[in-house]
Design a protein around this motif. Structure first.
Motif, short mmCIF file in Angstrom:
data_model
loop_
_atom_site.label_atom_id
_atom_site.label_comp_id
_atom_site.label_asym_id
_atom_site.label_seq_id
_atom_site.Cartn_x
_atom_site.Cartn_y
_atom_site.Cartn_z
N THR A 28 -17.02 -22.74 13.23
CA THR A 28 -15.63 -23.19 13.38
C THR A 28 -14.72 -22.00 13.66
O THR A 28 -15.12 -20.84 13.56
N ASP A 29 -13.46 -22.31 13.99
CA ASP A 29 -12.48 -21.26 14.25
C ASP A 29 -12.15 -20.46 13.00
O ASP A 29 -11.55 -19.38 13.09
N ARG A 30 -12.50 -20.97 11.82
CA ARG A 30 -12.21 -20.26 10.57
C ARG A 30 -13.22 -19.16 10.29
O ARG A 30 -12.98 -18.31 9.43
N HIS A 31 -14.32 -19.16 10.97
CA HIS A 31 -15.31 -18.10 10.77
C HIS A 31 -14.81 -16.79 11.37
O HIS A 31 -14.16 -16.78 12.42
N TRP A 32 -15.14 -15.71 10.70
CA TRP A 32 -14.79 -14.38 11.17
C TRP A 32 -15.96 -13.80 11.96
O TRP A 32 -17.11 -13.89 11.53
N TYR A 33 -15.67 -13.16 13.09
CA TYR A 33 -16.70 -12.47 13.85
C TYR A 33 -16.91 -11.08 13.28
O TYR A 33 -15.96 -10.32 13.08
N ARG A 34 -18.14 -10.72 13.03
CA ARG A 34 -18.49 -9.39 12.52
C ARG A 34 -18.64 -8.43 13.69
O ARG A 34 -19.55 -8.59 14.51
N THR A 35 -17.79 -7.42 13.76
CA THR A 35 -17.84 -6.50 14.89
C THR A 35 -18.93 -5.46 14.76
O THR A 35 -19.35 -4.87 15.77
N GLY A 36 -19.39 -5.18 13.53
CA GLY A 36 -20.34 -4.11 13.34
C GLY A 36 -19.71 -2.74 13.35
O GLY A 36 -20.41 -1.72 13.31
N ASP A 37 -18.36 -2.69 13.36
CA ASP A 37 -17.64 -1.41 13.38
C ASP A 37 -17.10 -1.08 12.00
O ASP A 37 -16.54 -1.95 11.30
N ARG A 38 -17.26 0.16 11.62
CA ARG A 38 -16.70 0.65 10.36
C ARG A 38 -15.27 1.10 10.64
O ARG A 38 -15.02 1.96 11.48
N VAL A 39 -14.33 0.53 9.91
CA VAL A 39 -12.90 0.78 10.15
C VAL A 39 -12.22 1.06 8.83
O VAL A 39 -12.59 0.51 7.79
N ARG A 40 -11.23 1.94 8.88
CA ARG A 40 -10.43 2.27 7.70
C ARG A 40 -8.97 1.97 8.01
O ARG A 40 -8.49 2.21 9.11
N ARG A 41 -8.26 1.44 6.99
CA ARG A 41 -6.83 1.18 7.15
C ARG A 41 -6.06 2.37 6.59
O ARG A 41 -6.19 2.72 5.41
N GLU A 42 -5.23 2.99 7.44
CA GLU A 42 -4.45 4.16 7.03
C GLU A 42 -3.01 3.98 7.50
O GLU A 42 -2.75 3.84 8.70
N ASN A 43 -2.09 3.96 6.54
CA ASN A 43 -0.66 3.84 6.85
C ASN A 43 -0.37 2.64 7.74
O ASN A 43 0.44 2.71 8.68
N GLY A 44 -1.02 1.53 7.45
CA GLY A 44 -0.78 0.30 8.19
C GLY A 44 -1.50 0.20 9.51
O GLY A 44 -1.37 -0.81 10.22
N LEU A 45 -2.29 1.21 9.87
CA LEU A 45 -3.03 1.21 11.13
C LEU A 45 -4.53 1.15 10.87
O LEU A 45 -5.01 1.62 9.84
N TYR A 46 -5.25 0.59 11.83
CA TYR A 46 -6.71 0.58 11.75
C TYR A 46 -7.25 1.80 12.48
O TYR A 46 -6.84 2.11 13.60
N VAL A 47 -8.18 2.51 11.81
CA VAL A 47 -8.80 3.71 12.38
C VAL A 47 -10.30 3.46 12.46
O VAL A 47 -10.94 3.08 11.47
N HIS A 48 -10.88 3.70 13.64
CA HIS A 48 -12.30 3.45 13.87
C HIS A 48 -13.11 4.65 13.38
O HIS A 48 -12.86 5.79 13.76
N TRP A 49 -14.10 4.37 12.52
CA TRP A 49 -14.93 5.43 11.95
C TRP A 49 -16.39 5.29 12.35
O TRP A 49 -17.29 5.75 11.65
N GLY A 50 -16.65 4.65 13.46
CA GLY A 50 -18.02 4.57 13.97
C GLY A 50 -18.66 3.22 13.74
O GLY A 50 -18.11 2.32 13.11
N ARG A 51 -19.86 3.08 14.27
CA ARG A 51 -20.62 1.87 14.12
C ARG A 51 -21.36 1.87 12.78
O ARG A 51 -21.82 2.92 12.32
#
Length: 529
Positions: free
Chosen positions: A401-424
């Motif tokens: 369903t549309d309520r399911h979340w897609y798993r990107t496989g990306d490691r991400v960190r939230r810093e100061n309201g922004l998303y920062v990519h930290w690799g796969r």
């Protein structure tokens, strides 16, 4: 949702074609087609497809690239309400045939390089094949006659717009169907954010088998701007191309710019007409952003992020003004920013709970509805609601369903309201008992002032133990000094055992990304041992 957010790809083009008939829509070399001319050619091809096939196809393969006929063919397929299945004429024939057969294409538009592609199949399994004539022009029925002979302009946002195939972990490409409803809100937002309008001139660096080409084509045409197509040689001298063609927008992978710098073809301060510069598909380093600011001093720099499953890109971070006013980037890469309108994001830790660092999971208007082969959905989605306990993996036994979340496989960190990519997440390796993120090591190598591009892999060493090895492009650095420099930034266990200078640059795949399999063959320390 308003009207502009419910259009099909063809409707985005046609509104501009009817409103801006005499304005330039497509420029390839010395050839320029107006919106009216490109629309007429698309209608001619659509009529040919319908006549030869005898009915309206659901999916059409397009084995052509960077020609007037290829772009008109893409539009013709959309005019018939069919989904485009792009094939790269430079790919191995068997790969293209496998994709076409898995997609169940009924018709194929082919250029001269792919003219014999489908003759390899038994006749009963061949699609209807139409050759694309480079000199194809409207010499047959008048436009009014063509329009009456064709079905109404498709307006169903739930129809497939295109079907892309991405690399799969099993070695078999995964089919990703994207519907018009996934593209429409995205295009409305993109056209507004990047100020795409008549008079704007955008480049087309991405091949049609790469979903970023959807921005190139339909954000350009949806805004009434001009698509300017570079030849392969132009990408080695991108600034000459930008200046000579008076481009206002640039969109590419960062590798294009790094390669131009390596070849000495990146003069500073010349690209003064650029207003927006977009980079995606790979991490954009702080060094890269600062270099581009010197190249294009008046352009807003955008780092965009998004896998094919989320319709091209779903986040943006903009940099403008002097570099000294930019914040420091924690891992040496520009943040991927904040989500587009209509998109939700959550970071899930190893226990399946929301956190400030974890796997990026996404849902919303741009999320695709599932893979062509439904069996491939298992493990790629999760159910999660705030305050509802840990996320639960999707096993495929219930409806997606549309309520399911897609798993990107990306490691991400939230810093100061922004998303920062930290690799796969799949780039986390264990070396002599230590867990190491390859992206973190690569970010450190990228910080060296002489490095233009770098990649780090975990490969078996001569003693059979896994070790870190890397390669870089740029000015060669004394290995001992490089090693000592890295030890000031990284713990000893994260410093690569070797860093190989590649004066010819890192190997790239067809989409301009680092080809890690090819690099592994170059760096394999066990060869000859």
């Amino acid at each position: 949702m308003n009207d502009r957010q419910q259009r099909t790809l063809y409707q985005w083009f046609e509104e501009s074609a009817l409103r801006h008939t005499g304005l330039p829509a497509l420029e390839i070399g010395d050839e320029v087609l107006t919106y009216g001319e490109l629309r007429a050619l698309a209608l001619t091809l659509a009529d040919r497809i319908a006549a030869k096939h005898g009915s309206l196809p659901a999916r059409v393969a397009l084995a052509a690239t960077r020609s007037v006929a290829a772009y008109a063919g893409y539009l013709a397929i959309q005019r018939l309400g069919a989904a485009v299945v792009p094939l790269n004429p430079d790919y191995p024939a068997q790969r293209n045939l496998d994709i076409a057969q898995r997609a169940g294409v009924e018709v194929a538009l082919v250029d001269t390089r792919s003219a014999d592609l489908f003759t390899r199949l038994p006749e009963r399994h061949r699609p209807t094949v139409l050759g694309l004539d480079e000199d194809e022009r409207v010499s047959g029925p008048a436009i009014e006659v063509l329009e009456r002979s064709l079905p109404p302009v498709p307006d169903d946002p739930d129809r497939e717009a295109y079907l892309m195939f991405t690399s799969g972990s099993t070695g078999q490409p995964k089919g990703v169907p994207i519907r018009h409803r996934n593209t429409s809100l995205f295009l409305a937002h993109t056209i507004e954010r990047y100020e795409i309008a008549p008079g704007a001139r955008l480049t087309q660096t991405f091949g049609l088998t790469f979903d970023a080409s959807v921005i190139d084509l339909f954000a350009t045409w949806g805004g009434g701007a001009t698509l300017v197509v570079p030849l392969a040689a132009d990408l080695y001298r991108p600034i000459d191309f930008v200046v000579e063609r008076e481009l206002t927008h640039w969109f590419s992978v960062p590798s294009v710019i790094r390669e131009a710098q390596r070849l000495g073809n990146l003069p500073l301060g010349r690209a003064v007409n650029l207003r927006h510069s977009m980079f995606g598909a790979e991490p954009v380093t702080a060094q890269h952003a600062e270099l581009w600011r010197a190249v294009a001093p008046n352009a807003v720099i955008h780092n965009v992020y998004g896998p094919t499953e989320l319709t091209v890109c779903c986040t943006n971070h903009a940099l403008s003004g002097p570099t000294e006013d930019w914040p420091e980037f924690s891992n040496g890469t520009v943040p991927i920013g904040v989500p587009f309108p209509g998109m939700e994001m959550v970071l899930l830790d190893e226990s399946g709970l929301a956190a400030d660092e974890g796997e990026l999971c996404v849902r919303g208007a741009q999320r695709f509805g599932g893979y062509l082969d439904p069996r491939e959905n298992a493990g790629r989605f999760v159910s999660y609601e705030a305050d509802g306990g840990p996320a639960e993996g999707y096993g495929g036994s219930t409806a997606l369903t549309d309520r399911h979340w897609y798993r990107t496989g990306d490691r991400v960190r939230r810093e100061n309201g922004l998303y920062v990519h930290w690799g796969r997440l799949d780039q986390q390796v264990k070396v002599r008992g230590f867990r190491i993120e390859l992206g973190e090591v690569e970010a450190a190598v990228h910080r060296h002032p002489h490095v233009i591009d770098a990649a780090v892999l975990a490969l078996p060493g001569p003693d059979g133990e896994t070790e870190l090895v890397g390669a870089y492009a740029g000015r060669e650095v004394d290995p001992e000094r490089f090693d000592a420099w890295l030890r000031e930034l990284l713990p000893l266990h994260m410093v690569p055992a070797s860093l190989t200078h590649l004066p010819g640059g890192l190997p790239l795949n067809d989409n301009g990304k680092t080809d890690r399999k090819a690099l592994a063959r170059i760096l394999d320390t066990t060869e000859g041992s």
